[in-house]
Design an enzyme around this catalytic site. Structure first.
Site, short mmCIF file in Angstrom:
data_model
loop_
_atom_site.label_atom_id
_atom_site.label_comp_id
_atom_site.label_asym_id
_atom_site.label_seq_id
_atom_site.Cartn_x
_atom_site.Cartn_y
_atom_site.Cartn_z
N PRO A 65 37.08 41.79 32.87
CA PRO A 65 36.85 41.28 33.94
C PRO A 65 36.19 39.96 33.94
O PRO A 65 35.62 39.50 33.04
CB PRO A 65 35.91 42.42 34.77
CG PRO A 65 36.35 43.71 33.90
CD PRO A 65 36.70 43.18 32.49
N GLU A 66 36.00 39.35 35.17
CA GLU A 66 35.16 38.03 35.50
C GLU A 66 33.48 38.49 34.91
O GLU A 66 32.83 39.48 35.35
CB GLU A 66 35.01 37.87 37.16
CG GLU A 66 34.13 36.61 37.28
CD GLU A 66 34.05 36.29 38.63
OE1 GLU A 66 33.85 35.24 39.20
OE2 GLU A 66 34.55 37.11 39.75
#
Length: 350
Positions: A65-66
């Site tokens: 993920p980010e």
């Protein structure tokens, strides 16, 4: 016979009368998990455990993920308000900055070694520090353990703009890998039509969308992009509970559920993999940390683009045209000039 070979045989069997065309099957895995906040070494250790698990299941591409490394600062306010400055906010930023990594640097070397060890292509969300400015960045690694490069988020959203810098056009890569053409758009960059078009123009096939958006509405954006771009979309979002975050009186969480205890969900995930034909291949998972895995038939890219190729036969370039400036933008440029006289001797009278 391997699972990929079996799938390839089955796919070819569905088109009688046509010669067999070998299908390229890529097993891709999204890691949906929380950062270990304020502890980058432990975050990387946690990442390696998930990568090892994914690789043991045959994953060739693993997407995080980010801001997985250092963490997405959900609920952080850094003491910021219009005309407001305070020591607590500065101290909070100091800790957050300390968790970010230099690119390239020792943490990047460690991630490259992990990619080599488990023989996977790796896309890792990280907070990058360049001096004292932070960038939300996606890092790319080959299965041979080579750091391929990075993408810096070009447009932070809302309060992110107060704590993150803005990427420029020099880090919008699409890498031509043996698995397919690989690139990324981070979080609400995915809502930027011209940014998406720049990736389509580079032929992206494996479109990674690391994000912090765990909303149901996000799924609609991912479906649209898969169909619009004729590409596989791999959207990775963290799953976090309130207890995953450091205690801080200034945090402002909007929980997905009304209970406010330590087990309350703060980021509900929703990681998903979607084909170019608009088929959900895996996910979304709104319930827990874990792996989201799918086998991607790269032949679906051509199948999708029979009818719609957004930068090809459907583009109308005589009407619409996009120019992307890929020149690095630097605030300070030093120009050194070495001056040497052609003749250092004293002038002579004639």
């Amino acid at each position: 016979m391997s699972g990929s070979e079996e799938m390839s045989k089955a796919l070819n069997a569905t088109t009688p009368g046509f010669p067999d065309i070998p299908s390229t099957i890529v097993r891709a895995t999204i890691v949906q998990a929380s950062t270990v906040y304020n502890d980058t070494p432990k975050t990387i250790e946690k990442a390696e455990k998930f990568i090892a698990e994914a690789a043991s299941d045959g994953a060739q591409l693993v997407v995080f993920p980010e801001a997985f490394i250092a963490g997405y600062p959900r609920g952080y306010r850094f003491g910021i308000g219009v005309g407001v400055h305070n020591e607590a906010g500065r101290d909070c930023f100091r800790r957050y900055h300390a968790s970010a990594i230099v690119v390239p640097g020792p943490e990047v070397d460690k991630l490259a070694e992990i990619a080599r060890k488990y023989k996977v292509y790796l896309v890792m969300g990280a907070m990058e520090k360049d001096g004292y400015t932070l960038y939300c960045t996606a890092l790319f690694f080959s299965s041979e353990g080579r750091f391929l490069g990075k993408h810096r988020k070009v447009m932070p959203t809302s309060l992110e703009r107060c704590i993150w810098g803005f990427g420029d056009g020099s880090t919008i890569p699409v890498y031509d890998t043996p698995l397919g053409k690989l690139g990324a758009a981070i979080c609400w960059e995915n809502r930027m039509p011209l940014y998406r078009t720049s990736l389509y123009g580079k032929g992206i096939e494996l479109y990674c969308a690391p994000t912090a958006d765990g909303s149901k509405e996000w799924q609609s954006s991912m479906m649209h992009i898969a169909i619009e771009g004729g590409c596989f979309v791999l959207s990775a979002c963290q799953f976090c509970l309130r207890k995953d975050f450091p205690d801080h009186a200034d945090y402002l969480f909007t929980d997905w559920y009304p209970d406010q205890h330590q087990e309350a969900i703060v980021s509900q995930g929703g990681s998903v993999i979607i084909s170019p034909l608009g088929k959900i291949l895996a996910g979304p998972n709104f319930e827990s940390e874990g792996l989201i895995t799918a086998d991607l038939d790269l032949g679906d890219v051509a199948r999708a683009k029979l009818y719609f190729d957004v930068v090809g036969h459907y583009s109308r370039p005589e009407i619409f045209n996009l120019t992307v400036n890929e020149t690095p933008k630097k605030p300070v440029t030093f120009v050194s000039k070495s001056v040497k006289a052609e003749d250092d001797s004293e002038p002579q009278d004639k």
